[in-house]
Scaffold this motif. Structure first.
Motif, PDB file in Angstrom:
ATOM      1  N   GLY A  52       0.814  -1.208   0.000  1.00  0.00           N
ATOM      2  CA  GLY A  52       0.000   0.000   0.000  1.00  0.00           C
ATOM      3  C   GLY A  52       0.845   1.253   0.000  1.00  0.00           C
ATOM      4  N   GLY A  53       1.990   1.175  -0.658  1.00  0.00           N
ATOM      5  CA  GLY A  53       2.958   2.272  -0.641  1.00  0.00           C
ATOM      6  C   GLY A  53       2.688   3.358  -1.662  1.00  0.00           C
ATOM      7  N   PRO A  54       3.724   3.786  -2.418  1.00  0.00           N
ATOM      8  CA  PRO A  54       3.610   4.932  -3.331  1.00  0.00           C
ATOM      9  C   PRO A  54       2.789   4.608  -4.576  1.00  0.00           C
ATOM     10  N   GLU A  55       1.497   4.474  -4.388  1.00  0.00           N
ATOM     11  CA  GLU A  55       0.582   4.135  -5.482  1.00  0.00           C
ATOM     12  C   GLU A  55       0.401   5.302  -6.454  1.00  0.00           C
ATOM     13  N   SER A  56       0.532   6.529  -5.957  1.00  0.00           N
ATOM     14  CA  SER A  56       0.293   7.722  -6.777  1.00  0.00           C
ATOM     15  C   SER A  56       1.476   8.672  -6.645  1.00  0.00           C
ATOM     16  N   MET A  57       1.914   9.230  -7.770  1.00  0.00           N
ATOM     17  CA  MET A  57       3.029  10.176  -7.739  1.00  0.00           C
ATOM     18  C   MET A  57       2.921  11.101  -8.949  1.00  0.00           C
ATOM     19  N   VAL A  58       3.195  12.384  -8.721  1.00  0.00           N
ATOM     20  CA  VAL A  58       3.179  13.341  -9.821  1.00  0.00           C
ATOM     21  C   VAL A  58       4.287  14.359  -9.620  1.00  0.00           C
ATOM     22  N   ARG A  59       4.960  14.699 -10.703  1.00  0.00           N
ATOM     23  CA  ARG A  59       5.914  15.801 -10.699  1.00  0.00           C
ATOM     24  C   ARG A  59       5.175  17.041 -11.158  1.00  0.00           C
ATOM     25  N   LEU A  60       5.129  18.057 -10.312  1.00  0.00           N
ATOM     26  CA  LEU A  60       4.433  19.288 -10.654  1.00  0.00           C
ATOM     27  C   LEU A  60       5.274  20.129 -11.611  1.00  0.00           C
ATOM     28  N   ARG A  61       4.635  21.057 -12.281  1.00  0.00           N
ATOM     29  CA  ARG A  61       5.351  21.871 -13.265  1.00  0.00           C
ATOM     30  C   ARG A  61       6.445  22.728 -12.637  1.00  0.00           C
ATOM     31  N   ASP A  62       6.320  23.037 -11.338  1.00  0.00           N
ATOM     32  CA  ASP A  62       7.356  23.837 -10.673  1.00  0.00           C
ATOM     33  C   ASP A  62       8.491  22.979 -10.129  1.00  0.00           C
TER      34      ASP A  62
END
Length: 275
Positions: free
Chosen positions: A184-194
Protein backbone atom coordinates in the motif's frame (compact mmCIF):
# COMPACT_ATOMS: atom_id res chain seq x y z
CA UNK A 1 37.88 -45.89 -12.15
CA UNK A 2 35.05 -45.95 -9.59
CA UNK A 3 34.71 -42.15 -9.38
CA UNK A 4 32.39 -41.82 -12.40
CA UNK A 5 29.79 -44.41 -11.24
CA UNK A 6 29.97 -42.96 -7.71
CA UNK A 7 29.31 -39.46 -9.04
CA UNK A 8 26.30 -40.69 -11.02
CA UNK A 9 24.94 -42.39 -7.89
CA UNK A 10 25.29 -39.19 -5.82
CA UNK A 11 23.57 -37.07 -8.46
CA UNK A 12 20.74 -39.57 -8.83
CA UNK A 13 20.28 -39.70 -5.04
CA UNK A 14 20.10 -35.91 -4.77
CA UNK A 15 17.57 -35.78 -7.60
CA UNK A 16 15.35 -38.32 -5.86
CA UNK A 17 15.63 -36.98 -2.31
CA UNK A 18 15.63 -33.21 -2.77
CA UNK A 19 12.15 -31.79 -3.53
CA UNK A 20 11.52 -29.66 -6.61
CA UNK A 21 11.91 -25.88 -6.59
CA UNK A 22 9.14 -24.27 -4.56
CA UNK A 23 10.44 -20.70 -4.31
CA UNK A 24 9.09 -17.51 -5.83
CA UNK A 25 8.09 -17.95 -9.46
CA UNK A 26 9.71 -15.90 -12.22
CA UNK A 27 8.13 -12.54 -12.98
CA UNK A 28 6.22 -12.82 -16.30
CA UNK A 29 7.91 -10.70 -18.97
CA UNK A 30 6.58 -9.50 -22.31
CA UNK A 31 7.96 -11.16 -25.40
CA UNK A 32 10.12 -9.51 -28.04
CA UNK A 33 7.28 -9.43 -30.59
CA UNK A 34 5.15 -6.38 -29.80
CA UNK A 35 1.67 -7.78 -30.47
CA UNK A 36 -1.08 -5.28 -29.60
CA UNK A 37 -4.36 -4.01 -31.03
CA UNK A 38 -6.46 -0.97 -30.12
CA UNK A 39 -10.24 -0.60 -30.34
CA UNK A 40 -11.88 2.80 -29.85
CA UNK A 41 -14.54 3.08 -27.15
CA UNK A 42 -17.18 5.66 -26.25
CA UNK A 43 -17.60 6.97 -22.73
CA UNK A 44 -21.31 6.07 -22.86
CA UNK A 45 -22.22 3.32 -25.38
CA UNK A 46 -25.90 4.13 -24.90
CA UNK A 47 -25.31 7.78 -25.89
CA UNK A 48 -22.55 8.15 -28.52
CA UNK A 49 -22.87 11.94 -28.45
CA UNK A 50 -22.01 12.24 -24.77
CA UNK A 51 -18.69 14.00 -24.17
CA UNK A 52 -19.00 15.32 -20.61
CA UNK A 53 -18.46 13.51 -17.31
CA UNK A 54 -18.82 15.92 -14.42
CA UNK A 55 -16.22 18.61 -14.94
CA UNK A 56 -14.29 16.56 -17.50
CA UNK A 57 -14.49 16.48 -21.30
CA UNK A 58 -13.95 13.07 -22.88
CA UNK A 59 -11.50 13.32 -25.78
CA UNK A 60 -11.44 9.64 -26.68
CA UNK A 61 -10.17 6.28 -25.56
CA UNK A 62 -9.15 2.81 -26.66
CA UNK A 63 -9.14 -0.73 -25.32
CA UNK A 64 -5.75 -2.38 -25.76
CA UNK A 65 -5.43 -6.13 -26.28
CA UNK A 66 -2.58 -8.55 -26.88
CA UNK A 67 -2.10 -12.29 -27.23
CA UNK A 68 1.01 -12.04 -25.03
CA UNK A 69 0.16 -13.71 -21.70
CA UNK A 70 2.20 -11.10 -19.77
CA UNK A 71 0.21 -8.19 -21.23
CA UNK A 72 -1.93 -6.27 -18.73
CA UNK A 73 -1.86 -4.98 -15.18
CA UNK A 74 -0.87 -1.45 -16.22
CA UNK A 75 -0.83 0.74 -13.16
CA UNK A 76 0.51 3.97 -14.67
CA UNK A 77 0.74 5.90 -17.91
CA UNK A 78 2.94 8.73 -19.22
CA UNK A 79 1.88 10.85 -22.19
CA UNK A 80 4.46 13.10 -23.84
CA UNK A 81 3.86 15.33 -26.82
CA UNK A 82 6.83 15.35 -29.18
CA UNK A 83 6.72 17.23 -32.50
CA UNK A 84 3.55 16.14 -34.33
CA UNK A 85 2.95 12.91 -32.41
CA UNK A 86 1.99 11.83 -28.92
CA UNK A 87 4.29 9.38 -27.16
CA UNK A 88 2.50 6.97 -24.80
CA UNK A 89 4.28 4.79 -22.23
CA UNK A 90 2.46 2.20 -20.13
CA UNK A 91 4.09 0.63 -17.06
CA UNK A 92 2.66 -2.47 -15.40
CA UNK A 93 2.86 -3.43 -11.74
CA UNK A 94 5.43 -6.03 -12.78
CA UNK A 95 7.88 -3.74 -14.57
CA UNK A 96 6.62 -4.44 -18.09
CA UNK A 97 6.68 -1.49 -20.50
CA UNK A 98 4.52 -0.86 -23.57
CA UNK A 99 5.49 2.05 -25.83
CA UNK A 100 3.68 3.46 -28.84
CA UNK A 101 2.75 6.67 -30.65
CA UNK A 102 -0.82 7.70 -31.30
CA UNK A 103 -2.38 10.35 -33.52
CA UNK A 104 -5.79 11.88 -34.08
CA UNK A 105 -7.03 8.61 -35.58
CA UNK A 106 -6.32 6.81 -32.26
CA UNK A 107 -4.31 4.11 -34.04
CA UNK A 108 -1.10 3.13 -32.24
CA UNK A 109 2.13 3.03 -34.23
CA UNK A 110 5.72 2.17 -33.40
CA UNK A 111 4.62 -0.35 -30.77
CA UNK A 112 7.38 -1.73 -28.57
CA UNK A 113 7.56 -4.05 -25.54
CA UNK A 114 10.31 -3.85 -22.92
CA UNK A 115 11.08 -4.34 -19.23
CA UNK A 116 12.39 -1.86 -16.68
CA UNK A 117 16.18 -1.80 -17.06
CA UNK A 118 16.76 -1.71 -13.30
CA UNK A 119 15.20 -1.23 -9.92
CA UNK A 120 15.09 -2.76 -6.44
CA UNK A 121 16.01 -6.38 -5.83
CA UNK A 122 17.23 -8.73 -8.52
CA UNK A 123 14.24 -8.35 -10.83
CA UNK A 124 13.30 -12.04 -10.54
CA UNK A 125 10.02 -11.73 -8.64
CA UNK A 126 7.07 -9.36 -8.86
CA UNK A 127 7.95 -7.69 -5.57
CA UNK A 128 11.28 -6.64 -7.13
CA UNK A 129 9.44 -4.72 -9.84
CA UNK A 130 6.17 -3.78 -8.12
CA UNK A 131 6.04 -0.50 -10.07
CA UNK A 132 2.82 1.29 -9.16
CA UNK A 133 3.33 4.94 -10.12
CA UNK A 134 5.09 6.87 -12.85
CA UNK A 135 5.73 10.56 -13.49
CA UNK A 136 7.99 12.37 -15.94
CA UNK A 137 9.73 15.62 -16.72
CA UNK A 138 8.27 16.19 -20.19
CA UNK A 139 11.13 18.51 -21.17
CA UNK A 140 13.99 16.07 -20.49
CA UNK A 141 12.23 12.71 -20.53
CA UNK A 142 13.55 11.85 -17.06
CA UNK A 143 11.09 9.51 -15.33
CA UNK A 144 10.44 8.52 -11.72
CA UNK A 145 8.81 5.24 -10.67
CA UNK A 146 7.25 4.46 -7.30
CA UNK A 147 7.79 0.87 -6.08
CA UNK A 148 5.56 -0.82 -3.54
CA UNK A 149 7.01 -3.46 -1.18
CA UNK A 150 10.30 -1.54 -1.15
CA UNK A 151 8.54 1.84 -0.67
CA UNK A 152 11.11 3.35 -2.97
CA UNK A 153 11.37 5.85 -5.83
CA UNK A 154 13.57 5.02 -8.81
CA UNK A 155 14.81 7.46 -11.42
CA UNK A 156 15.26 6.61 -15.12
CA UNK A 157 16.90 8.53 -17.93
CA UNK A 158 15.50 8.74 -21.46
CA UNK A 159 17.30 7.32 -24.45
CA UNK A 160 19.00 9.42 -27.12
CA UNK A 161 15.86 9.10 -29.25
CA UNK A 162 13.62 10.28 -26.40
CA UNK A 163 12.44 6.81 -25.36
CA UNK A 164 11.30 6.91 -21.74
CA UNK A 165 12.61 4.50 -19.07
CA UNK A 166 15.68 3.66 -21.11
CA UNK A 167 18.31 3.62 -18.32
CA UNK A 168 18.20 3.13 -14.54
CA UNK A 169 19.69 6.18 -12.84
CA UNK A 170 19.35 5.55 -9.10
CA UNK A 171 16.88 4.92 -6.31
CA UNK A 172 15.95 6.16 -2.85
CA UNK A 173 13.90 4.69 0.01
CA UNK A 174 12.70 7.81 1.84
CA UNK A 175 12.75 7.49 5.61
CA UNK A 176 9.17 8.78 5.84
CA UNK A 177 7.98 5.93 3.57
CA UNK A 178 9.63 3.07 5.45
CA UNK A 179 6.58 2.45 7.64
CA UNK A 180 4.15 2.43 4.72
CA UNK A 181 2.54 -1.00 4.06
CA UNK A 182 4.38 -3.33 1.67
CA UNK A 183 1.30 -3.54 -0.54
CA UNK A 184 0.00 0.00 0.00
CA UNK A 185 2.96 2.27 -0.64
CA UNK A 186 3.61 4.93 -3.33
CA UNK A 187 0.58 4.14 -5.48
CA UNK A 188 0.29 7.72 -6.78
CA UNK A 189 3.03 10.18 -7.74
CA UNK A 190 3.18 13.34 -9.82
CA UNK A 191 5.91 15.80 -10.70
CA UNK A 192 4.43 19.29 -10.65
CA UNK A 193 5.35 21.87 -13.27
CA UNK A 194 7.36 23.84 -10.67
CA UNK A 195 9.55 20.78 -10.01
CA UNK A 196 7.97 19.63 -6.76
CA UNK A 197 6.71 16.06 -6.27
CA UNK A 198 3.58 14.73 -4.57
CA UNK A 199 3.48 11.07 -3.48
CA UNK A 200 0.39 9.39 -1.99
CA UNK A 201 0.20 6.08 -0.20
CA UNK A 202 -2.69 3.80 -1.09
CA UNK A 203 -3.34 2.48 2.41
CA UNK A 204 -0.90 4.04 4.94
CA UNK A 205 -3.02 5.86 7.52
CA UNK A 206 -1.74 8.55 9.91
CA UNK A 207 -1.73 8.02 13.66
CA UNK A 208 -4.40 9.99 15.50
CA UNK A 209 -5.48 10.42 19.10
CA UNK A 210 -8.67 8.57 20.02
CA UNK A 211 -11.42 9.92 22.25
CA UNK A 212 -10.22 7.52 24.95
CA UNK A 213 -6.78 9.09 24.93
CA UNK A 214 -5.09 6.30 23.01
CA UNK A 215 -3.55 6.21 19.54
CA UNK A 216 -5.36 4.87 16.50
CA UNK A 217 -5.40 5.22 12.74
CA UNK A 218 -7.23 7.99 10.93
CA UNK A 219 -9.33 7.72 7.77
CA UNK A 220 -6.88 9.70 5.64
CA UNK A 221 -3.87 8.50 3.68
CA UNK A 222 -0.30 9.53 4.23
CA UNK A 223 1.38 11.67 1.60
CA UNK A 224 4.71 13.38 1.01
CA UNK A 225 5.58 16.65 -0.70
CA UNK A 226 9.13 16.89 -2.05
CA UNK A 227 10.63 20.29 -2.91
CA UNK A 228 12.48 18.63 -5.82
CA UNK A 229 13.72 15.28 -7.08
CA UNK A 230 12.95 12.69 -4.33
CA UNK A 231 16.46 11.30 -4.78
CA UNK A 232 17.87 14.63 -3.59
CA UNK A 233 15.13 16.24 -1.47
CA UNK A 234 13.49 15.39 1.83
CA UNK A 235 9.74 14.82 1.89
CA UNK A 236 7.32 16.75 4.10
CA UNK A 237 4.37 14.73 5.33
CA UNK A 238 0.69 15.57 4.92
CA UNK A 239 -2.65 13.75 5.00
CA UNK A 240 -5.00 13.23 2.07
CA UNK A 241 -8.61 12.32 2.89
CA UNK A 242 -10.31 10.28 0.12
CA UNK A 243 -14.06 9.64 -0.14
CA UNK A 244 -15.28 7.12 2.44
CA UNK A 245 -14.48 3.56 1.36
CA UNK A 246 -12.04 4.60 -1.37
CA UNK A 247 -8.25 4.80 -1.70
CA UNK A 248 -6.06 6.97 -3.99
CA UNK A 249 -4.55 5.14 -6.95
CA UNK A 250 -3.30 7.95 -9.22
CA UNK A 251 -2.84 11.71 -9.29
CA UNK A 252 -2.27 14.32 -12.00
CA UNK A 253 -1.84 18.08 -12.23
CA UNK A 254 -4.51 20.08 -14.06
CA UNK A 255 -3.63 23.05 -16.31
CA UNK A 256 -4.65 25.51 -13.58
CA UNK A 257 -2.32 23.90 -11.02
CA UNK A 258 -4.93 21.95 -9.09
CA UNK A 259 -4.46 18.22 -8.53
CA UNK A 260 -6.97 15.59 -9.59
CA UNK A 261 -6.87 12.30 -7.67
CA UNK A 262 -8.29 9.02 -8.95
CA UNK A 263 -9.83 7.06 -6.07
CA UNK A 264 -10.85 3.42 -6.23
CA UNK A 265 -12.72 0.91 -4.10
CA UNK A 266 -12.35 -2.87 -4.26
CA UNK A 267 -14.95 -5.54 -3.52
CA UNK A 268 -14.30 -9.26 -3.69
CA UNK A 269 -13.79 -11.10 -5.85
CA UNK A 270 -12.78 -8.70 -8.67
CA UNK A 271 -15.01 -5.63 -8.54
CA UNK A 272 -13.52 -2.12 -8.75
CA UNK A 273 -15.40 1.18 -8.60
CA UNK A 274 -14.70 4.91 -8.53
CA UNK A 275 -16.74 7.60 -6.75
Amino acid sequence: MRRFPTLLFVLASVHLLVPGWSGTSRLPLLGAAADMTATRVRIDPADPSRRRLGGLTYLGGVVLRSRDSAFGGYSSIAVRRRASRTQVTLLSDGGNIVRFHIGDDWRPAGIGFAALPGGPGQGWSKRDRDSESLTIDAATGTAWVGFEYWNAVGRYAAGADGTLLARFDGMVRPRAMREWPDNGGPESMVRLRDGRFVVLSETARPRVRTSAGGVGRGTGRRGLLFAGDPLNARGVGFTYVPPVGFSPVDVAELPDGRLIVLNRAFAAPFAFSTP
